[in-house]
Design a protein around this motif. Sequence first.
Motif, short mmCIF file in Angstrom:
data_model
loop_
_atom_site.label_atom_id
_atom_site.label_comp_id
_atom_site.label_asym_id
_atom_site.label_seq_id
_atom_site.Cartn_x
_atom_site.Cartn_y
_atom_site.Cartn_z
N LEU A 3 0.83 -1.21 0.00
CA LEU A 3 0.00 0.00 0.00
C LEU A 3 0.87 1.26 0.00
O LEU A 3 0.57 2.24 -0.70
CB LEU A 3 -0.92 -0.02 1.22
CG LEU A 3 -2.10 0.92 1.22
CD1 LEU A 3 -3.01 0.62 0.05
CD2 LEU A 3 -2.86 0.79 2.52
N PHE A 4 1.97 1.24 0.76
CA PHE A 4 2.89 2.37 0.79
C PHE A 4 3.51 2.59 -0.60
O PHE A 4 3.59 3.73 -1.07
CB PHE A 4 3.98 2.14 1.84
CG PHE A 4 5.04 3.19 1.84
CD1 PHE A 4 4.78 4.46 2.34
CD2 PHE A 4 6.29 2.93 1.30
CE1 PHE A 4 5.76 5.43 2.32
CE2 PHE A 4 7.28 3.90 1.28
CZ PHE A 4 7.00 5.16 1.79
N VAL A 5 3.95 1.52 -1.24
CA VAL A 5 4.55 1.63 -2.57
C VAL A 5 3.52 2.16 -3.58
O VAL A 5 3.83 3.01 -4.42
CB VAL A 5 5.12 0.26 -3.03
CG1 VAL A 5 5.53 0.29 -4.49
CG2 VAL A 5 6.28 -0.14 -2.16
N PHE A 6 2.26 1.70 -3.45
CA PHE A 6 1.20 2.16 -4.34
C PHE A 6 0.99 3.67 -4.19
O PHE A 6 0.97 4.40 -5.18
CB PHE A 6 -0.10 1.40 -4.06
CG PHE A 6 -1.29 1.97 -4.77
CD1 PHE A 6 -1.43 1.82 -6.14
CD2 PHE A 6 -2.25 2.68 -4.08
CE1 PHE A 6 -2.52 2.36 -6.81
CE2 PHE A 6 -3.35 3.21 -4.73
CZ PHE A 6 -3.48 3.05 -6.09
N PHE A 7 0.84 4.13 -2.95
CA PHE A 7 0.59 5.56 -2.76
C PHE A 7 1.82 6.41 -3.10
O PHE A 7 1.68 7.54 -3.56
CB PHE A 7 0.11 5.85 -1.34
CG PHE A 7 -1.34 5.50 -1.16
CD1 PHE A 7 -2.32 6.13 -1.91
CD2 PHE A 7 -1.72 4.53 -0.27
CE1 PHE A 7 -3.65 5.80 -1.77
CE2 PHE A 7 -3.06 4.20 -0.11
CZ PHE A 7 -4.02 4.84 -0.87
N LEU A 8 3.01 5.88 -2.91
CA LEU A 8 4.21 6.58 -3.34
C LEU A 8 4.23 6.73 -4.86
O LEU A 8 4.53 7.80 -5.38
CB LEU A 8 5.46 5.83 -2.86
CG LEU A 8 6.80 6.46 -3.22
CD1 LEU A 8 6.96 7.80 -2.48
CD2 LEU A 8 7.94 5.53 -2.88
N ARG A 9 3.84 5.68 -5.55
CA ARG A 9 3.79 5.75 -7.03
C ARG A 9 2.72 6.74 -7.49
O ARG A 9 2.96 7.52 -8.40
CB ARG A 9 3.51 4.36 -7.60
CG ARG A 9 3.39 4.35 -9.11
CD ARG A 9 3.66 3.00 -9.69
NE ARG A 9 3.32 2.95 -11.10
CZ ARG A 9 4.11 3.40 -12.08
NH1 ARG A 9 5.29 3.92 -11.79
NH2 ARG A 9 3.73 3.32 -13.34
N ILE A 10 1.56 6.75 -6.84
CA ILE A 10 0.50 7.70 -7.18
C ILE A 10 1.00 9.13 -6.96
O ILE A 10 0.78 10.02 -7.79
CB ILE A 10 -0.76 7.44 -6.32
CG1 ILE A 10 -1.40 6.10 -6.67
CG2 ILE A 10 -1.78 8.56 -6.46
CD1 ILE A 10 -1.96 6.03 -8.05
N TYR A 11 1.70 9.35 -5.86
CA TYR A 11 2.22 10.69 -5.55
C TYR A 11 3.28 11.13 -6.57
O TYR A 11 3.29 12.28 -7.02
CB TYR A 11 2.79 10.72 -4.13
CG TYR A 11 3.42 12.02 -3.77
CD1 TYR A 11 2.65 13.14 -3.48
CD2 TYR A 11 4.81 12.15 -3.72
CE1 TYR A 11 3.24 14.36 -3.15
CE2 TYR A 11 5.41 13.35 -3.40
CZ TYR A 11 4.61 14.45 -3.12
OH TYR A 11 5.20 15.66 -2.80
#
Length: 147
Positions: A3-11
């Motif tokens: 989830l952290f990697v996903f939101f980092l990619r979105i950001y």
Amino acid sequence: FVLFVFFLRIYLIQGYFIVAYGLGIFLLNNFIAFLSPLEDPNDDGPGLPSSAKEGKEFRPFARRLPEFKFWMACTRGAATSLVMTFFSVFDVPVFWPILLMYFGVLFFMTMKRQIAHMYKHKYVPVSFGKHKYKDAGVEHGEYGGGM
């Protein structure tokens, strides 16, 4: 971690907000299922058991979605969303503040209803251990307790 990697990619890429919104709705749905009891207390009420299944020992709280399946579904959903960010077909242009506001309202209304249901039927899906009583094991009286 996923989830952290996903939101980092979105950001970092500043896109795929509709995928993030879909993931948020999916996670909210899983969380509600995790908090809900297996059997709905809104049924007719207590009665005599009419089958072997109903005559089983009473279990105080059985979840509709067990904890392991909850974490597994959330991890699978986050991983799927992360994979979706590698395909441009899922990068639909949306105005993300509206999605964020709508998700906030949806989360607030859903959790308000769920918590009201929990209070109404007196079930708490979390446990903080055994109760500690103030004078447990302490004997009072002239002869150290007893009658």
